[in-house]
Structure formats: C-alpha cells, structure tokens
Design a protein around this motif. Sequence first.
Motif, mmCIF file in Angstrom:
data_model
loop_
_atom_site.group_PDB
_atom_site.id
_atom_site.type_symbol
_atom_site.label_atom_id
_atom_site.label_comp_id
_atom_site.label_asym_id
_atom_site.label_seq_id
_atom_site.Cartn_x
_atom_site.Cartn_y
_atom_site.Cartn_z
ATOM 1 N N PHE A 168 22.238 36.028 -6.958
ATOM 2 C CA PHE A 168 21.073 36.313 -6.124
ATOM 3 C C PHE A 168 20.524 37.707 -6.404
ATOM 4 O O PHE A 168 19.309 37.906 -6.455
ATOM 5 C CB PHE A 168 21.405 36.149 -4.634
ATOM 6 C CG PHE A 168 21.292 34.728 -4.173
ATOM 7 C CD1 PHE A 168 20.057 34.149 -3.920
ATOM 8 C CD2 PHE A 168 22.434 33.958 -3.987
ATOM 9 C CE1 PHE A 168 19.948 32.832 -3.502
ATOM 10 C CE2 PHE A 168 22.339 32.637 -3.566
ATOM 11 C CZ PHE A 168 21.089 32.070 -3.329
ATOM 12 N N LYS A 189 16.519 38.206 -5.378
ATOM 13 C CA LYS A 189 16.254 37.503 -4.113
ATOM 14 C C LYS A 189 16.819 38.335 -2.972
ATOM 15 O O LYS A 189 17.885 38.932 -3.090
ATOM 16 C CB LYS A 189 16.900 36.116 -4.120
ATOM 17 C CG LYS A 189 16.236 35.192 -5.105
ATOM 18 C CD LYS A 189 16.230 33.796 -4.598
ATOM 19 C CE LYS A 189 15.452 32.917 -5.560
ATOM 20 N NZ LYS A 189 15.605 31.525 -5.260
ATOM 21 N N GLN A 214 24.818 28.376 -4.667
ATOM 22 C CA GLN A 214 23.522 29.015 -4.858
ATOM 23 C C GLN A 214 22.385 28.043 -4.510
ATOM 24 O O GLN A 214 21.434 28.405 -3.822
ATOM 25 C CB GLN A 214 23.391 29.507 -6.303
ATOM 26 C CG GLN A 214 22.100 30.230 -6.584
ATOM 27 C CD GLN A 214 21.947 30.596 -8.048
ATOM 28 O OE1 GLN A 214 22.539 29.940 -8.927
ATOM 29 N NE2 GLN A 214 21.173 31.615 -8.317
ATOM 30 N N ASN A 244 19.715 28.444 -1.450
ATOM 31 C CA ASN A 244 18.279 28.370 -1.738
ATOM 32 C C ASN A 244 17.596 27.286 -0.897
ATOM 33 O O ASN A 244 16.448 27.470 -0.469
ATOM 34 C CB ASN A 244 18.031 28.114 -3.225
ATOM 35 C CG ASN A 244 18.060 29.388 -4.031
ATOM 36 O OD1 ASN A 244 17.594 30.438 -3.587
ATOM 37 N ND2 ASN A 244 18.616 29.317 -5.231
#
Length: 162
Positions: A13, A18, A119, A123
Amino acid sequence: KRVHLIAEVARLFHTEKKLVHFSFVGDVEDIIPKSIQSYCTLYGNIKDENLLNEIYNKSDILLLTSAYEGLPVVVMDMMARGKVVISTAVDGIPDYITHKENGLLITEIKEELIVKQAQELINLILGDQGLKKELGRKSYSFAKAHFSGELFCNSYRELLIN
C-alpha cells in the motif's frame, strides 16, 4: 500470527501511495523490517486499557493472517465494535465470520497469495464505504448475539444447573 505478511501488505500500500495506515499492537519490532516501521505505528505491548480502546476505536479493519487460530479475543472485540474483520479462513474463524456477510475471509494458503488477497480485500473495503458499513453493522449484530455478557452468564448458569 504471521505479522510479516501484514507488514508486506503495508509495504504494498505504501509503494502504491495509497492512504492506508497500519497499526501494530504487540511485540513485533523484531519481526517488522525497519523500512516498514517508518510508515506504520508500532505500539508494542499495551497494558493501558484506555489506550488500547482508543486504538481499536480509531481502526476501521482488523487484518489477521494467522496460520491457525481458534477465536482470538481481538476478533470478538473488533466485531463488538462494529469493525470489519479480514482474516485467514483457518480453524474456528469461519465459524464466526462469513465471507461478505459479517467480515471477509482470506482463502489462499501460500503466503504470497495471502498478501495479494489481503490487499484485494482491503481495496474492496476502501472502494465501497457502503460495504464497509454493512459488514461492520452485521459484525456488531453477530457479536451481540453470540458474545454478549448476558449470553455468557445465561449459558454458564445453564451449564451449572444441568
């Protein structure tokens, strides 16, 4: 607990820039690489219940990557707070978390695939705040129905009587 997998998710990330922050509670300083520690918060072992409550309340997601697990108290605690639990689907966890119903389950076995699926699931939550709220609401409802003090006392009383 395979905390190194969560550290790898945090690294991915961060690499993608992000805005996801990872907080680690427990003795993990020797497990998480120094490079990752620079953009995560490591609290160490917390004895102050107020601080632990503050950390849990500020969190949106509990990510658990255990290879084996019964039902950790932290899962019950986060569910009771209406938080989203993302966990490997090991041992007793699927007895309490139903995928996309009251949490999210990682079904992969290989570590690199666990990281990738974790992940993807994070998301999914980031991209759908409605899903996050719905999972949190159902997580809370499940905890209230299955983990409440009243339920515990009644079950214990029934056990003693019979």
